[in-house]
Design a protein around this motif. Sequence first.
Motif, PDB file in Angstrom:
ATOM      1  N   HIS A   1       0.845  -1.193   0.000  1.00 29.36           N
ATOM      2  CA  HIS A   1       0.000   0.000   0.000  1.00 29.36           C
ATOM      3  C   HIS A   1       0.883   1.247   0.000  1.00 29.36           C
ATOM      4  O   HIS A   1       1.812   1.362   0.804  1.00 29.36           O
ATOM      5  N   LEU A   2       0.587   2.162  -0.916  1.00 31.89           N
ATOM      6  CA  LEU A   2       1.344   3.405  -1.033  1.00 31.89           C
ATOM      7  C   LEU A   2       0.377   4.568  -0.848  1.00 31.89           C
ATOM      8  O   LEU A   2      -0.539   4.768  -1.638  1.00 31.89           O
ATOM      9  N   HIS A   3       0.584   5.327   0.220  1.00 31.38           N
ATOM     10  CA  HIS A   3      -0.286   6.459   0.538  1.00 31.38           C
ATOM     11  C   HIS A   3       0.395   7.752   0.110  1.00 31.38           C
ATOM     12  O   HIS A   3       1.528   8.045   0.515  1.00 31.38           O
ATOM     13  N   LEU A   4      -0.279   8.539  -0.721  1.00 32.25           N
ATOM     14  CA  LEU A   4       0.253   9.786  -1.267  1.00 32.25           C
ATOM     15  C   LEU A   4      -0.559  10.950  -0.727  1.00 32.25           C
ATOM     16  O   LEU A   4      -1.743  11.097  -1.052  1.00 32.25           O
ATOM     17  N   LEU A   5       0.054  11.799   0.086  1.00 32.07           N
ATOM     18  CA  LEU A   5      -0.629  12.936   0.689  1.00 32.07           C
ATOM     19  C   LEU A   5      -0.004  14.231   0.194  1.00 32.07           C
ATOM     20  O   LEU A   5       1.213  14.420   0.288  1.00 32.07           O
ATOM     21  N   SER A   6      -0.860  15.125  -0.316  1.00 31.56           N
ATOM     22  CA  SER A   6      -0.370  16.396  -0.853  1.00 31.56           C
ATOM     23  C   SER A   6      -1.247  17.537  -0.361  1.00 31.56           C
ATOM     24  O   SER A   6      -2.447  17.366  -0.150  1.00 31.56           O
ATOM     25  N   ASP A   7      -0.641  18.716  -0.173  1.00 29.97           N
ATOM     26  CA  ASP A   7      -1.429  19.883   0.225  1.00 29.97           C
ATOM     27  C   ASP A   7      -1.911  20.658  -0.995  1.00 29.97           C
ATOM     28  O   ASP A   7      -2.504  21.726  -0.874  1.00 29.97           O
ATOM     29  N   SER A   8      -1.657  20.107  -2.196  1.00 30.96           N
ATOM     30  CA  SER A   8      -2.142  20.736  -3.427  1.00 30.96           C
ATOM     31  C   SER A   8      -2.818  19.663  -4.276  1.00 30.96           C
ATOM     32  O   SER A   8      -3.429  18.744  -3.738  1.00 30.96           O
TER      33      SER A   8
END
Length: 280
Positions: free
Chosen positions: A5-12
């Motif tokens: 599982h790869l979680h990608l978190l971005s503020d944009s």
Amino acid sequence: MARIHLHLLSDSTGETLEMIAKAALAQFDEADVQRHFWPMVRSKQHIDRIVPDIAGSPGLVLFTLVNPDTRARLEEHCLTLGLPAVPVLDAVTEALEAHLGQEAHGRPGRQHSMDAAYFARVEAIQYTIAHDDGIGHEDWEEADILLAGVSRSSKTPTSIYLANRGYKVANIPLVVESPPPRALFTLRRPLVVGLTTAPDRLIQIRRNRLLTIADGQESDYVDADRVAAEVRFARRLFADNDWPVIDVTRRSIEETAAAIIRLLGERDAREALPERMGPV
């Protein structure tokens, strides 16, 4: 193979993070990766709402969060869960800070702001679409790049890709029976680049194209001798006019575009050299 599982978190929008993850994953064969995408994460409360999902599918966490409180909250949760959390842009940002002697602004989504470069890119896309397939040769002098090549030599997709990078691009198909407009040979501003490919590869692409047409019948369009003659005609035209040539047979659109951008940069550097040296 176990799923990761790869979680990608971005503020944009997360576009940058997705491209980095995609480029990194391309280095691994047959990786079974389940991606979880979380864009526009800009508060500690939002982090708290996401964490239960991360805990339910534990894996690697990649993030681009510039707000110190938000990223600290994420790192605290990941530490509690025993999960690695990787700030993918930190090393590059720190190197730039050291080199430039100034601190990064830390503004979420700053690369997507509607600045002058954004509007220039929009203008480039509009120009490129309006000057596809030999259209509008009266305005070719406004282009940054002009691509020439026989039918199905990847002129249009390469033009669109370059336009998204901010370059105004026109393109023209070269046809043996129909000489190009004189404007092609009098251009001063655009870099004219010839695109060529192996005849057998060209025939394959053209046959695939014919399958999408109603009748799908073969013609001179895929005749081996005819195609070989077209390619020779184009190559002779490139040589006679001393235009740089790129063989796209084994190149992706991205690789072709990168080669064109490099050629443009080299030309501009050569033209600027006398000015930098000053009068002799």
